[in-house]
Design a protein around this motif. Structure first.
Motif, PDB file in Angstrom:
ATOM      1  N   GLU A 204      -7.146  -8.455  -5.558  1.00  0.00           N
ATOM      2  CA  GLU A 204      -6.177  -7.271  -4.575  1.00  0.00           C
ATOM      3  C   GLU A 204      -4.808  -8.695  -4.538  1.00  0.00           C
ATOM      4  O   GLU A 204      -3.751  -8.031  -4.350  1.00  0.00           O
ATOM      5  CB  GLU A 204      -6.755  -6.854  -2.810  1.00  0.00           C
TER       6      GLU A 204
ATOM      7  N   SER B 177      -8.877   0.415  -1.430  1.00  0.00           N
ATOM      8  CA  SER B 177      -7.203   1.435  -1.162  1.00  0.00           C
ATOM      9  C   SER B 177      -6.336   0.063  -0.169  1.00  0.00           C
ATOM     10  O   SER B 177      -6.205   1.076   0.038  1.00  0.00           O
ATOM     11  CB  SER B 177      -7.612   2.237  -0.896  1.00  0.00           C
TER      12      SER B 177
ATOM     13  N   ARG C  12     -10.371  -2.166  -8.726  1.00  0.00           N
ATOM     14  CA  ARG C  12     -10.484  -1.442  -8.145  1.00  0.00           C
ATOM     15  C   ARG C  12     -10.526   0.051  -8.077  1.00  0.00           C
ATOM     16  O   ARG C  12     -10.840   0.409  -7.291  1.00  0.00           O
ATOM     17  CB  ARG C  12      -8.638  -1.891  -8.205  1.00  0.00           C
TER      18      ARG C  12
ATOM     19  N   TYR D 248      -1.933  -0.224  -5.196  1.00  0.00           N
ATOM     20  CA  TYR D 248      -3.046   0.535  -5.453  1.00  0.00           C
ATOM     21  C   TYR D 248      -2.942   1.190  -6.241  1.00  0.00           C
ATOM     22  O   TYR D 248      -4.661   1.069  -7.366  1.00  0.00           O
ATOM     23  CB  TYR D 248      -3.808   0.560  -4.188  1.00  0.00           C
ATOM     24  N   ASP D 249      -2.607   1.798  -6.618  1.00  0.00           N
ATOM     25  CA  ASP D 249      -2.297   3.027  -7.740  1.00  0.00           C
ATOM     26  C   ASP D 249      -1.899   2.849  -8.652  1.00  0.00           C
ATOM     27  O   ASP D 249      -1.841   4.063  -9.819  1.00  0.00           O
ATOM     28  CB  ASP D 249      -2.087   4.575  -7.086  1.00  0.00           C
TER      29      ASP D 249
ATOM     30  N   ILE E   1       1.182  -0.885  -0.228  1.00  0.00           N
ATOM     31  CA  ILE E   1       0.139   0.218   0.247  1.00  0.00           C
ATOM     32  C   ILE E   1       0.522   1.428  -0.273  1.00  0.00           C
ATOM     33  O   ILE E   1       0.756   2.375  -0.361  1.00  0.00           O
ATOM     34  CB  ILE E   1      -1.014  -0.011   1.598  1.00  0.00           C
TER      35      ILE E   1
END
Length: 438
Positions: A284, A248, A242, A228-229, A223
């Protein structure tokens, strides 16, 4: 009646009782308003699960095995899981809590009476007590579903359990699983469900698998690194989900200053670094694995790591051997309300040195839910067959909320890859590099 039959009847009665005791604890922990409320559209009201386990017990044991007159034939369609999606169940004319408790009690009285006299041999449904074992596992599976509903409810804590044991040994790194065939599935486990059958040989190339599930600390680094980006780590459907779902962090994680806390059964506490990460979906898990340069294990790889004994060449029932799980082997049965730290169960490790494959968290695999070669639906198509295909991914190993009756080295769970209200985590695998498997 033989001594063996008497022991089987006693075992069945004990397993039925344990399952019902757990159902009652989960139902009695809240008031009637909470029992009938829908805490999430992903889940049924708790009172639906309560009556549903009784209805399945009536259908299979009272009516089919016992050949007795139906008790409440008029409610069959209300508790048919395929007829009504979970989101619609609160609007059905369900039994209220008092009626549901009375109904399941009446069903159980009749079942215990017929258990004393029905032959546990002959047709496949009753041989070795299969139908009773199927109902035990069904109720325990719904108990885990009810536990997940408790996790989603708002309000003050109502469930209590002691903490799991501390880490007893350091566990880290990877384990090499050598190339070669092993026996996957079972043809001998008396209460194994149809999707676990039959036993068959699978040749698995050499691979490395994590010695323990991925921890909260490791996942928090993903993270913090912007995992997540960055769409590089996500599959195309995973990235779409997502973005659409706004993922997130794992479900129930909350920002706590510069760190993280989580809400668990109504209590908020700092995230423990050494605990297996929990409440992540398949996408994830897949993205994290890509970020660390690995992948999720296939279902066959997971089972070989869990069951294969290189000294004998045979597949064990459990990583530690053929004995039933104890509190020394694995975190099962809602004994604790959280995963145990990595290294808490050295007695449960596999012959190759892989830890905590049973209990703590369900582990996502990369495999679609498919039938084994020679699969035969039994005793009804709707248990497994209607779910086969690419829509569902396989999870293995059970969680802290899974009872030992519904968890073994061959047991297969499955769910949609977007689901994370379940008690799901994962570990990673990878192919050997040049010279690593020589």
């Amino acid at each position: 009646m033989t001594v063996q039959t008497e022991r089987l009847r006693a075992r069945i009665a004990d397993q039925l009782g344990r399952a019902r005791d757990r159902t009652a604890r989960l139902a009695d922990a809240v008031d009637d308003e909470d029992l009938t409320r829908q805490h999430s559209t992903l889940m049924s009201p708790l009172v639906w699960d309560l009556a549903h386990v009784g209805n399945q017990e009536e259908l299979w044991l009272v009516r089919d095995v016992g050949g007795l007159t139906p008790i409440r034939e008029d409610i069959d369609q209300l508790y048919d899981a395929f007829r009504h999606p979970r989101r619609d169940r609160p609007r059905l004319p369900l039994l209220d809590p008092t009626q549901a408790r009375a109904y399941v009690g009446t069903v159980r009285e009749k079942v215990l009476d017929l258990l004393d006299r029905v032959p546990l041999e002959g047709r496949a449904l009753v041989a070795d007590g299969f139908a009773f074992g199927m109902i035990v596992q069904h109720e325990q599976q719904h108990d885990e579903t009810m536990l997940a509903t408790h996790q989603l409810r708002d309000g003050e804590p109502v469930l209590q359990a002691p903490p799991p044991p501390p880490a007893r040994v350091p566990v880290g790194g990877e384990v090499l699983v050598p190339a070669g065939p092993f026996t996957m599935g079972t043809s001998t486990e008396a209460w194994a469900l149809d999707n676990e059958r039959p036993a068959h040989r699978v040749d698995v190339p050499a691979f490395f698998i994590d010695a323990a599930p991925v921890t909260n600390a490791a996942y928090a680094r993903f993270i913090a690194a912007g995992g997540y980006d960055d769409p590089r780590w996500w599959s195309e459907p995973g990235w779409r989900h997502r973005m659409t779902a706004g993922l997130s962090a794992p479900l129930h994680w909350l920002r706590d200053g510069d760190g993280w806390a989580y809400r668990r059964f109504g209590r908020i506490a700092p995230v423990r670094d050494d605990e297996p990460v929990l409440h992540v979906c398949f996408y994830e898990a897949q993205a994290y694995a890509a970020w660390v340069g690995k992948r999720l294990p296939t279902e066959a790889e997971w089972e070989k790591a869990a069951r294969f004994d290189p000294a004998t060449g045979r597949s064990r029932r459990y990583p530690w051997g053929d004995r039933e799980p104890t509190a020394q082997h694995a975190n099962l049965g809602q004994r604790h309300l959280e995963p145990a730290p990595v290294g808490a169960y050295p007695a449960g490790r596999s012959p190759l040195g892989v830890h905590q494959l049973i209990g703590d968290v369900w582990e996502w695999t990369s495999s679609d839910f498919r039938p084994y070669p020679g699969f035969a639906a039994f005793p009804y198509r709707e248990y497994s067959e209607v779910f086969f295909g690419p829509a569902y991914k396989v999870l293995r190993g059970g969680s802290f909320g899974t009872d030992a009756a519904a968890c073994r080295g061959t047991f297969r769970n499955w769910d949609l890859p977007i689901r994370r209200q379940i008690f799901s985590g994962f570990r990673c695998a990878r192919d050997p590099r040049a010279g690593e498997a020589d």
